[in-house]
Design a protein around this motif. Structure first.
Motif, PDB file in Angstrom:
ATOM      1  N   LEU A  22       0.873  -1.183  -0.105  1.00  0.00           N
ATOM      2  CA  LEU A  22       0.159  -0.059  -0.156  1.00  0.00           C
ATOM      3  C   LEU A  22       0.946   1.008   0.094  1.00  0.00           C
ATOM      4  O   LEU A  22       2.044   1.417   0.491  1.00  0.00           O
ATOM      5  CB  LEU A  22      -0.874   0.115   1.380  1.00  0.00           C
ATOM      6  N   PRO A  23       0.405   2.299  -0.795  1.00  0.00           N
ATOM      7  CA  PRO A  23       1.182   3.522  -0.564  1.00  0.00           C
ATOM      8  C   PRO A  23       1.356   3.927   0.901  1.00  0.00           C
ATOM      9  O   PRO A  23       0.415   3.872   1.989  1.00  0.00           O
ATOM     10  CB  PRO A  23       0.245   4.616  -1.314  1.00  0.00           C
ATOM     11  N   TRP A  24       2.357   4.752   1.468  1.00  0.00           N
ATOM     12  CA  TRP A  24       2.500   5.175   2.729  1.00  0.00           C
ATOM     13  C   TRP A  24       1.311   5.925   3.194  1.00  0.00           C
ATOM     14  O   TRP A  24       1.307   5.626   4.703  1.00  0.00           O
ATOM     15  CB  TRP A  24       3.798   5.871   2.879  1.00  0.00           C
ATOM     16  N   TRP A  25       0.559   6.702   2.583  1.00  0.00           N
ATOM     17  CA  TRP A  25      -0.272   7.558   2.948  1.00  0.00           C
ATOM     18  C   TRP A  25      -1.525   6.774   3.533  1.00  0.00           C
ATOM     19  O   TRP A  25      -2.334   7.177   4.351  1.00  0.00           O
ATOM     20  CB  TRP A  25      -0.646   8.696   2.289  1.00  0.00           C
ATOM     21  N   SER A  26      -1.525   5.404   3.120  1.00  0.00           N
ATOM     22  CA  SER A  26      -2.726   4.660   3.561  1.00  0.00           C
ATOM     23  C   SER A  26      -2.575   4.615   5.328  1.00  0.00           C
ATOM     24  O   SER A  26      -3.647   3.793   5.929  1.00  0.00           O
ATOM     25  CB  SER A  26      -2.515   3.416   2.919  1.00  0.00           C
ATOM     26  N   PHE A  27      -1.340   4.611   5.516  1.00  0.00           N
ATOM     27  CA  PHE A  27      -1.288   4.489   7.239  1.00  0.00           C
ATOM     28  C   PHE A  27      -1.324   5.481   7.983  1.00  0.00           C
ATOM     29  O   PHE A  27      -1.195   5.669   9.120  1.00  0.00           O
ATOM     30  CB  PHE A  27       0.109   3.640   7.579  1.00  0.00           C
ATOM     31  N   THR A  28      -1.564   6.762   7.439  1.00  0.00           N
ATOM     32  CA  THR A  28      -1.623   7.968   8.219  1.00  0.00           C
ATOM     33  C   THR A  28      -2.763   8.138   9.333  1.00  0.00           C
ATOM     34  O   THR A  28      -2.602   8.381  10.503  1.00  0.00           O
ATOM     35  CB  THR A  28      -1.997   9.022   7.289  1.00  0.00           C
ATOM     36  N   GLU A  29      -3.887   7.446   9.001  1.00  0.00           N
ATOM     37  CA  GLU A  29      -5.055   7.576   9.708  1.00  0.00           C
ATOM     38  C   GLU A  29      -4.734   6.609  10.881  1.00  0.00           C
ATOM     39  O   GLU A  29      -5.105   7.131  12.169  1.00  0.00           O
ATOM     40  CB  GLU A  29      -6.484   7.196   9.233  1.00  0.00           C
ATOM     41  N   GLN A  30      -4.141   5.536  10.798  1.00  0.00           N
ATOM     42  CA  GLN A  30      -3.873   4.303  11.769  1.00  0.00           C
ATOM     43  C   GLN A  30      -2.743   5.139  12.568  1.00  0.00           C
ATOM     44  O   GLN A  30      -2.860   4.935  13.850  1.00  0.00           O
ATOM     45  CB  GLN A  30      -3.290   3.068  11.030  1.00  0.00           C
ATOM     46  N   ARG A  31      -1.889   5.474  12.159  1.00  0.00           N
ATOM     47  CA  ARG A  31      -0.717   6.407  13.075  1.00  0.00           C
ATOM     48  C   ARG A  31      -1.453   7.655  13.771  1.00  0.00           C
ATOM     49  O   ARG A  31      -1.110   7.575  15.013  1.00  0.00           O
ATOM     50  CB  ARG A  31       0.275   7.195  11.811  1.00  0.00           C
ATOM     51  N   LYS A  32      -2.341   8.347  13.188  1.00  0.00           N
ATOM     52  CA  LYS A  32      -2.942   9.191  13.923  1.00  0.00           C
ATOM     53  C   LYS A  32      -3.804   8.867  15.160  1.00  0.00           C
ATOM     54  O   LYS A  32      -3.623   9.047  16.362  1.00  0.00           O
ATOM     55  CB  LYS A  32      -3.810  10.087  13.154  1.00  0.00           C
ATOM     56  N   ARG A  33      -4.432   7.388  14.878  1.00  0.00           N
ATOM     57  CA  ARG A  33      -5.087   6.873  16.122  1.00  0.00           C
ATOM     58  C   ARG A  33      -4.171   6.405  17.129  1.00  0.00           C
ATOM     59  O   ARG A  33      -4.448   6.428  18.372  1.00  0.00           O
ATOM     60  CB  ARG A  33      -6.113   5.762  15.477  1.00  0.00           C
ATOM     61  N   MET A  34      -3.314   5.901  16.533  1.00  0.00           N
ATOM     62  CA  MET A  34      -2.363   5.158  17.578  1.00  0.00           C
ATOM     63  C   MET A  34      -1.556   6.063  18.343  1.00  0.00           C
ATOM     64  O   MET A  34      -1.474   6.086  19.632  1.00  0.00           O
ATOM     65  CB  MET A  34      -1.149   4.353  16.703  1.00  0.00           C
ATOM     66  N   LEU A  35      -1.100   7.463  17.946  1.00  0.00           N
ATOM     67  CA  LEU A  35      -0.641   8.304  18.689  1.00  0.00           C
ATOM     68  C   LEU A  35      -1.340   8.958  19.448  1.00  0.00           C
ATOM     69  O   LEU A  35      -0.868   9.460  20.615  1.00  0.00           O
ATOM     70  CB  LEU A  35       0.029   9.443  17.683  1.00  0.00           C
ATOM     71  N   LYS A  36      -2.667   9.127  19.231  1.00  0.00           N
ATOM     72  CA  LYS A  36      -3.627   9.636  20.152  1.00  0.00           C
ATOM     73  C   LYS A  36      -3.842   8.924  21.191  1.00  0.00           C
ATOM     74  O   LYS A  36      -4.138   9.089  22.305  1.00  0.00           O
ATOM     75  CB  LYS A  36      -5.012  10.085  19.225  1.00  0.00           C
ATOM     76  N   ALA A  37      -3.980   7.413  21.033  1.00  0.00           N
ATOM     77  CA  ALA A  37      -4.443   6.593  22.022  1.00  0.00           C
ATOM     78  C   ALA A  37      -3.280   6.491  23.122  1.00  0.00           C
ATOM     79  O   ALA A  37      -3.401   6.346  24.197  1.00  0.00           O
ATOM     80  CB  ALA A  37      -4.601   5.144  21.423  1.00  0.00           C
ATOM     81  N   ALA A  38      -2.012   6.638  22.621  1.00  0.00           N
ATOM     82  CA  ALA A  38      -0.726   6.558  23.310  1.00  0.00           C
ATOM     83  C   ALA A  38      -0.575   7.874  24.203  1.00  0.00           C
ATOM     84  O   ALA A  38      -0.219   7.683  25.354  1.00  0.00           O
ATOM     85  CB  ALA A  38       0.653   6.535  22.497  1.00  0.00           C
ATOM     86  N   ALA A  39      -1.196   9.182  23.690  1.00  0.00           N
ATOM     87  CA  ALA A  39      -1.115  10.237  24.451  1.00  0.00           C
ATOM     88  C   ALA A  39      -2.395  10.357  25.553  1.00  0.00           C
ATOM     89  O   ALA A  39      -2.064  10.988  26.569  1.00  0.00           O
ATOM     90  CB  ALA A  39      -1.341  11.446  23.674  1.00  0.00           C
ATOM     91  N   ALA A  40      -3.167   9.293  25.441  1.00  0.00           N
ATOM     92  CA  ALA A  40      -4.345   9.590  26.640  1.00  0.00           C
ATOM     93  C   ALA A  40      -4.131   9.009  27.912  1.00  0.00           C
ATOM     94  O   ALA A  40      -3.079   8.063  28.076  1.00  0.00           O
ATOM     95  CB  ALA A  40      -5.535   9.011  25.877  1.00  0.00           C
TER      96      ALA A  40
END
Length: 98
Positions: A80-98
């Motif tokens: 997959l193109p790298w940008w297919s993982f952008t939303e997953q990364r954002k969710r992951m980082l948001k969950a880690a910050a919570a």
């Protein structure tokens, strides 16, 4: 390389990975990864943090997306193109910050 043209069973060089050109391949080599198979079992977040430390630069988060894409691919996921993982990364980082 274009993700749709990659066959993980025939990869020998990092530059043959989807989303990886000369510069990203050089970054991976700084992390001790010399072949695509060296990505199997690695954690994309750890790779990203290690790259930031080794280079002394906080890299753009799209590099984390790229690392997520190639680790996933080498572990059997679709190319997959790298940008297919952008939303997953954002969710992951948001969950880690919570």
């Amino acid at each position: 390389m274009n993700p749709s043209k990659v066959d993980r069973n025939k990869l020998e060089r990092l530059e043959q990975l989807p989303n990886i050109g000369k510069a990203c391949a050089a970054d991976l080599r700084q992390l001790g990864i010399e072949t695509p198979q060296g990505l199997i079992g690695r954690n994309a977040c750890d790779l990203y943090e290690e790259l930031c430390i080794v280079t002394g630069v906080r890299h753009d988060p799209c590099m984390l997306d790229t690392f997520m894409s190639i680790v996933s691919f080498m572990e059997g996921g679709p190319a997959l193109p790298w940008w297919s993982f952008t939303e997953q990364r954002k969710r992951m980082l948001k969950a880690a910050a919570a």
